[in-house]
Write a protein that holds these residues in place. Structure first.
Motif, PDB file in Angstrom:
ATOM      1  N   ILE A 104     -59.208  -6.580 -56.422  1.00 35.04           N
ATOM      2  CA  ILE A 104     -58.022  -6.520 -56.920  1.00 35.04           C
ATOM      3  C   ILE A 104     -57.466  -7.903 -56.520  1.00 35.04           C
ATOM      4  N   HIS A 111     -64.940 -11.633 -58.970  1.00 35.27           N
ATOM      5  CA  HIS A 111     -64.297 -10.258 -59.405  1.00 35.27           C
ATOM      6  C   HIS A 111     -65.391  -9.745 -60.367  1.00 35.27           C
ATOM      7  N   ARG A 115     -66.827  -5.847 -59.872  1.00 30.75           N
ATOM      8  CA  ARG A 115     -66.281  -4.932 -61.001  1.00 30.75           C
ATOM      9  C   ARG A 115     -67.430  -4.456 -61.769  1.00 30.75           C
ATOM     10  N   ALA A 261     -55.253   2.607 -53.234  1.00 26.43           N
ATOM     11  CA  ALA A 261     -54.914   2.512 -54.397  1.00 26.43           C
ATOM     12  C   ALA A 261     -55.176   4.020 -55.374  1.00 26.43           C
ATOM     13  N   ARG A 314     -49.425 -13.180 -58.929  1.00 22.53           N
ATOM     14  CA  ARG A 314     -50.201 -14.215 -59.411  1.00 22.53           C
ATOM     15  C   ARG A 314     -49.778 -15.331 -59.175  1.00 22.53           C
ATOM     16  N   HIS A 371     -58.050  -7.006 -64.560  1.00 21.25           N
ATOM     17  CA  HIS A 371     -57.890  -6.096 -63.183  1.00 21.25           C
ATOM     18  C   HIS A 371     -57.149  -4.912 -63.668  1.00 21.25           C
ATOM     19  N   CYS A 373     -56.084  -1.233 -64.174  1.00 22.38           N
ATOM     20  CA  CYS A 373     -56.591  -0.280 -63.090  1.00 22.38           C
ATOM     21  C   CYS A 373     -57.759   0.515 -63.389  1.00 22.38           C
TER      22      CYS A 373
HETATM   23  C1  HEM Z   1     -50.673   6.655 -60.621  1.00 23.15           C
HETATM   24  C2  HEM Z   1     -51.798   6.183 -59.976  1.00 23.15           C
HETATM   25  C3  HEM Z   1     -52.045   4.871 -60.093  1.00 23.15           C
HETATM   26  C4  HEM Z   1     -51.429   3.649 -60.346  1.00 23.15           C
HETATM   27  C5  HEM Z   1     -49.880   3.535 -60.802  1.00 23.15           C
HETATM   28  C6  HEM Z   1     -52.247   2.307 -60.492  1.00 23.15           C
HETATM   29  C7  HEM Z   1     -51.771   1.230 -60.416  1.00 23.15           C
HETATM   30  C8  HEM Z   1     -52.602  -0.050 -60.599  1.00 23.15           C
HETATM   31  C9  HEM Z   1     -52.212  -1.414 -61.034  1.00 23.15           C
HETATM   32  C10 HEM Z   1     -50.867  -1.788 -61.022  1.00 23.15           C
HETATM   33  C11 HEM Z   1     -53.161  -2.289 -60.552  1.00 23.15           C
HETATM   34  C12 HEM Z   1     -53.456  -3.709 -60.710  1.00 23.15           C
HETATM   35  C13 HEM Z   1     -53.443  -4.248 -62.198  1.00 23.15           C
HETATM   36  C14 HEM Z   1     -53.314  -5.995 -62.009  1.00 23.15           C
HETATM   37  O1  HEM Z   1     -53.600  -6.482 -61.113  1.00 23.15           O
HETATM   38  O2  HEM Z   1     -53.507  -6.209 -63.196  1.00 23.15           O
HETATM   39  C15 HEM Z   1     -54.389  -1.412 -60.449  1.00 23.15           C
HETATM   40  C16 HEM Z   1     -55.551  -1.789 -60.043  1.00 23.15           C
HETATM   41  C17 HEM Z   1     -56.585  -0.957 -59.365  1.00 23.15           C
HETATM   42  N1  HEM Z   1     -56.539   0.457 -59.417  1.00 23.15           N
HETATM   43 FE1  HEM Z   1     -54.954   1.503 -59.642  1.00 23.15          FE
HETATM   44  N2  HEM Z   1     -53.535   2.654 -59.946  1.00 23.15           N
HETATM   45  C18 HEM Z   1     -53.443   4.083 -59.708  1.00 23.15           C
HETATM   46  C19 HEM Z   1     -54.561   5.054 -59.424  1.00 23.15           C
HETATM   47  C20 HEM Z   1     -55.847   4.619 -59.063  1.00 23.15           C
HETATM   48  C21 HEM Z   1     -56.956   5.357 -58.583  1.00 23.15           C
HETATM   49  C22 HEM Z   1     -57.136   7.091 -58.795  1.00 23.15           C
HETATM   50  C23 HEM Z   1     -57.716   4.599 -58.365  1.00 23.15           C
HETATM   51  C24 HEM Z   1     -59.448   4.754 -57.865  1.00 23.15           C
HETATM   52  C25 HEM Z   1     -60.014   5.994 -57.370  1.00 23.15           C
HETATM   53  C26 HEM Z   1     -57.588   3.196 -58.718  1.00 23.15           C
HETATM   54  C27 HEM Z   1     -58.137   2.123 -58.490  1.00 23.15           C
HETATM   55  C28 HEM Z   1     -57.798   0.569 -58.698  1.00 23.15           C
HETATM   56  C29 HEM Z   1     -58.653  -0.248 -58.555  1.00 23.15           C
HETATM   57  C30 HEM Z   1     -60.022  -0.430 -57.905  1.00 23.15           C
HETATM   58  C31 HEM Z   1     -58.169  -1.322 -58.904  1.00 23.15           C
HETATM   59  C32 HEM Z   1     -58.378  -2.754 -59.112  1.00 23.15           C
HETATM   60  C33 HEM Z   1     -58.951  -3.308 -60.297  1.00 23.15           C
HETATM   61  C34 HEM Z   1     -59.279  -4.863 -60.592  1.00 23.15           C
HETATM   62  O3  HEM Z   1     -58.929  -5.638 -59.685  1.00 23.15           O
HETATM   63  O4  HEM Z   1     -60.414  -4.942 -61.216  1.00 23.15           O
HETATM   64  N3  HEM Z   1     -56.074   3.262 -59.083  1.00 23.15           N
HETATM   65  N4  HEM Z   1     -53.936  -0.089 -60.068  1.00 23.15           N
END
Ligand code: HEM
Length: 421
Positions: A104, A111, A115, A261, A314, A371, A373
């Protein structure tokens, strides 16, 4: 994620808007936040906020991205807008890199490589397994609540759902759930008086909790490498793309990212849902009238309203233009999802909680881009399945009193909430 463990700001510079990354701004009266972001959205360009910050000799400046269209644009241009340090205010301190230097907080090519490895582990089959686990966990949670009667909603219901689902998928024993709960709370809310006493050093607290989680996953990874099982940790330690495997540091930081997360966000969406359904009885009746028909829309509207993560950061990698505004290389910006999710140019009547809202292009999971989620599907599923079981067994369940909010600018957290039925 350790975004908010800095001392709250020493105060705004004259005529500047409030410091939007200060936990005190987010824990202030709700109306102030509504009014501040409405004012900022009415400006033609992102506003430059300059603050004097404790510990920094010069003013700390950043652009506040508050419009839906601006966040969409920046998220889809990773070459111009770097995610390095996306979850931190002033940037990731070197000593925390081992624990938070995960995907992230990274740009390409690193990245994309990470990923690819983890996306395989989170593939279709895994998601189908998650669903069966979520069904079982939700039933257990609701049976427990029925047996205990009204009371705490946060620990045994909202927090338990993601901990138990991810825990089961990772092969983490139930007796370790509290260990994870305590450590993730310390990382998510080191400035909250309910988490740490004012005398405690918040940086040291985050460091200790991170080390505990790091040691825990290192041991678990070692154990699974020696004795593989059918679980996510085994898949992660064995996952390979083009002969490349996760290093120990990558496993540690990905585990910490997953537990923060995956657990701290979903749990807050679940608590917010109870508050919202209690405050909007007409929407609650509609949902109860036909759960299969309305549940998907209700989950999206809860996510829009709650916006469990308030912002990501960012940094401009070069001089560039974005929606008519010029950024200089090195400019910092915060993407305020909470504000974008109330942008009146995108959402008609944005303060109305409407489970039939369609379309509902909220940015709670970030906007489309590299990125976006990784756990969006899982989070939606957990919320939908838990509420299906809750409302089936306890159709009269409601929030009892007001929730207590976590002191954090990054997470829209609820630390205390009681339920009645
Ligand atoms: C309501 C629940 C959740 C919200 C609101 C949320 C929100 C977000 C947001 C805002 C980002 C960043 C997007 C960006 O930087 O452009 C993100 C990335 C991420 N989330 Fe979630 N998330 C949630 C649940 C989860 C769950 C359940 C998991 C895994 C079990 C998870 C794993 C990740 C991972 C690994 C990233 C990084 C992805 C990347 O950088 O390629 N998230 N999430």
């Amino acid at each position: 994620m350790s975004p908010s463990q800095r001392t709250p700001a020493a105060g705004p510079i004259a005529d500047e808007p409030a410091d939007l990354v200060d936990p005190l701004f987010w824990s202030g009266p709700h109306g102030d936040r509504v009014e501040t972001f409405e004012r900022l959205r009415a400006q033609p360009h992102p506003v430059l906020v300059q603050q004097r910050m404790a510990g920094l000799s010069s003013a700390f400046g950043y652009y506040a991205l508050v419009k839906h269209a601006d966040i969409v644009e920046v998220s889809r241009r990773p070459r111009d807008f770097s995610s390095t340090g996306a979850t931190s205010i002033v940037g990731l301190p070197a000593e925390l890199y081992e624990y938070y230097g995960s995907m992230i907080n990274m740009d390409n090519p690193e990245h994309a490589r990470l990923r690819r490895i983890v996306a395989r582990v989170f593939g279709r089959e895994t998601v189908a397994d998650f669903e069966a686990v979520a069904d079982r966990v939700a039933r257990q949670i609701v049976d427990g609540l029925v047996a205990r009667g009204p009371g705490d909603f946060v620990r045994p219901v909202a927090a338990e759902m993601p901990i138990a689902v991810l825990g089961a998928m990772m092969g983490i024993p139930t007796e370790d759930h509290d260990f994870l709960f305590v450590r993730t709370n310390q990382i998510a809310g080191p400035l909250d008086p309910a988490v740490a006493s004012p005398e405690e050093d918040s940086n040291a607290l985050v460091m200790r909790a991170s080390q505990d989680l790091g040691d825990y996953i290192t041991e678990l990874g070692r154990e699974r490498a020696a004795r593989p099982r059918d679980d996510l940790i085994t898949k992660l330690v064995r996952a390979e793309v083009d002969g490349e495997k996760l290093t120990r540091q990558e496993l540690v930081s990905f585990f910490i990212l997953l537990v923060i997360a995956g657990m701290e966000t979903t749990r807050n969406a679940i608590s917010h849902a109870l508050v919202l359904l209690t405050r909007h009885p007409d929407q609650r009746e509609l949902l109860l009238s036909d759960y299969p028909k309305y549940s998907a829309g209700a989950v999206e509207e809860v996510l829009r309203f709650a916006t469990p993560i308030n912002w990501m950061r960012r940094v401009a990698t070069r001089d560039c233009e974005m929606n008519g505004h010029r950024f200089r290389r090195g400019d910092r910006m915060f993407l305020f999802y909470w504000s974008a999710n109330r942008d009146e140019e995108v959402f008609a009547d944005p303060y109305r909680f409407d489970i039939t809202r369609a379309p509902n292009p909220h940015l709670a999971f970030g906007s489309l881009g590299p990125h976006f989620c990784l756990g969006a599907h899982l989070a939606r599923m957990e919320i939908g399945i838990l509420y299906r079981e809750l409302l089936r067994s306890l159709p009269g369940i409601r929030a009892d009193g007001e929730p207590r909010r976590l002191r954090s600018s990054f997470l829209e957290g609820i630390t205390e909430l009681r339920c009645t039925f």
